[in-house]
Design a protein around this motif. Structure first.
Motif: not given
Length: 432
Positions: A404-426
């Motif tokens: 989604e980030y590479y296609s332009g659907a989300i910005d860098l802040d949204e990418l960071r939030e998903r990778l970090v916050e959602d990722g650390n829960l996993v």
């Protein structure tokens, strides 16, 4: 007569015991005392399969007491197939896989610790950076033997006519220079400077981000892994995003493609460069139109130079194998320097062994072997290889977020939030 019947019944019982022992799968013992080892190979290209089978044949010709049986496996199903065979007690003795697939098997107790089984010759021939890719909890669970840097495959004529500086391993492009060159090579009218095939974006993003010092995965003082998306982690993904969505120098239509899918457009003059694994040279050399001039360029460099992550192909021994020493001896034979060269040439990849890398056959200008060999010393363990829960994070969190980030659907802040916050829960679920 009764005594005869007793002796006969005893003989039958003894025969049944022998028969059942032979069917029990207790390690490939033959009636004549020979040991049989099953070697499951994932080689799939003809040259590679031929090299594997030839080496097995050579071993069998010189080791009459230890026969190796070649078993064909498949990269597409290897993880699930191995898990099933481990749990069912039917795993092959010698296992071909990739280092980024070993963590769960190593921590699960399915693979043998090879530390005391391998000869010093093999241990010293492979650099520590490569051993790190197959080391978990201080124990070695695989022998890394083939590796593949990511490179830029370029239309040589297009680059030459453009007048841009051609990068070399000694003087590579920086990420910012790479972005500028891609803009200069595109014409804004259907021709692009670069095509990024990012159907599976996670490994490309993580491994290329090592050049800028990006790690993403970090170990805390208590040994547990956590995800942090810092400034160094932003450089590579932001470059790709801006090439697609700001500069228009990268085609958005290739983001969902695999590497092979981009080749028709590359041959047709639609893209000046395609970032691909080094082994794609074989496909290009076989499929390129007559007269098509291509060349291999190093990937862009950052604060940490040409460093990039790799997940080498590995050979492991099943923990349940009753013939671990013999299996390790076969691995040592299989990975002698001359044999490692044969395997590397069969797969169009680089060997990990220092002696094999010196072979003149891997340092030729033809097919740009020399460019790849020059990158070997910069290869590092992929950032997430020892992290439990990485496969789930990759599939459920990182892949859709990066796409989604590479296609332009989300910005860098949204990418960071998903990778970090959602990722650390996993990761937290795997590290309780």
């Amino acid at each position: 007569m009764a005594a005869v019947r007793v002796r006969a019944l005893g003989a039958v019982a003894a025969a049944l015991v022998l028969l059942l022992a032979g069917c029990s799968g207790d390690g490939g013992g033959e009636p004549d005392g020979r040991i049989t080892l099953r070697f499951q190979s994932l080689a799939w290209q003809k040259e590679s399969v031929d090299a594997n089978k030839e080496l097995v044949k050579e071993w069998n010709a010189t080791h009459p007491d230890v026969k190796v049986e070649y078993v064909q496996g498949s990269w597409s199903s290897i993880h699930d197939q191995l898990l099933t065979s481990f749990e069912g007690g039917e795993a092959p003795d010698i296992i071909h896989d990739a280092s980024d697939d070993l963590a769960d098997f190593a921590y699960g107790g399915y693979l043998a610790d090879l530390g005391d089984l391998l000869p010093e010759r093999l241990k010293s021939d492979i650099p520590q950076a490569s051993w790190d890719t197959a080391t978990f909890g201080g124990k070695v669970y695989g022998v890394p033997f083939l590796q593949e840097p990511r490179v830029l495959i370029a239309n040589a004529k297009w680059l030459k006519e453009s007048g841009v500086r051609i990068p070399t391993p000694e003087k590579p492009w920086s990420w910012s220079e790479f972005r500028s060159v891609a803009k200069e090579l595109g014409d804004g009218d259907g021709k692009f400077g670069v095509a990024w095939p990012l159907k599976e974006p996670v490994s490309a993003t993580l491994n290329l981000s090592l050049s800028t010092g990006g790690q993403l995965f970090h170990r805390r003082a208590d040994g547990k892994a956590e995800i942090r998306f810092e400034a160094a982690d932003e450089v590579m993904p932001r470059t790709v995003h801006d090439q697609v969505n700001v500069d228009g120098s990268a085609s958005d239509s290739t983001l969902g493609m695999g590497g092979s899918d981009t080749l028709p457009g590359f041959f047709g003059g639609k893209y000046a460069m395609v970032p691909l694994g080094f082994s794609y040279r074989q496909q290009i050399s076989q499929q390129a139109p007559e007269g098509f001039d291509w060349q291999v360029l190093p990937a862009p460099a950052g604060a940490d130079g040409l460093a990039q992550g790799v997940s080498p192909q590995t050979l492991s021994v099943a923990e349940d194998s009753p013939h671990k020493k013999e299996a390790a001896a076969f691995i040592d034979f299989f990975l002698r320097p001359a044999n490692m060269v044969r395997l590397a040439r069969g797969d169009w990849m680089l060997p990990t062994g220092k002696e094999a890398l010196k072979d003149p056959a891997l340092r030729t200008e033809k097919d740009d072997w020399a460019t790849g060999t020059a990158l070997a010393g910069h290869l590092r363990s992929a950032p997430a290889q020892s992290v439990r829960g990485y496969p789930e994070w990759k599939d459920k969190i990182a892949t859709p977020a990066l796409q989604e980030y590479y296609s332009g659907a989300i910005d860098l802040d949204e990418l960071r939030e998903r990778l970090v916050e959602d990722g650390n829960l996993v990761l937290k679920r795997y590290q309780r």
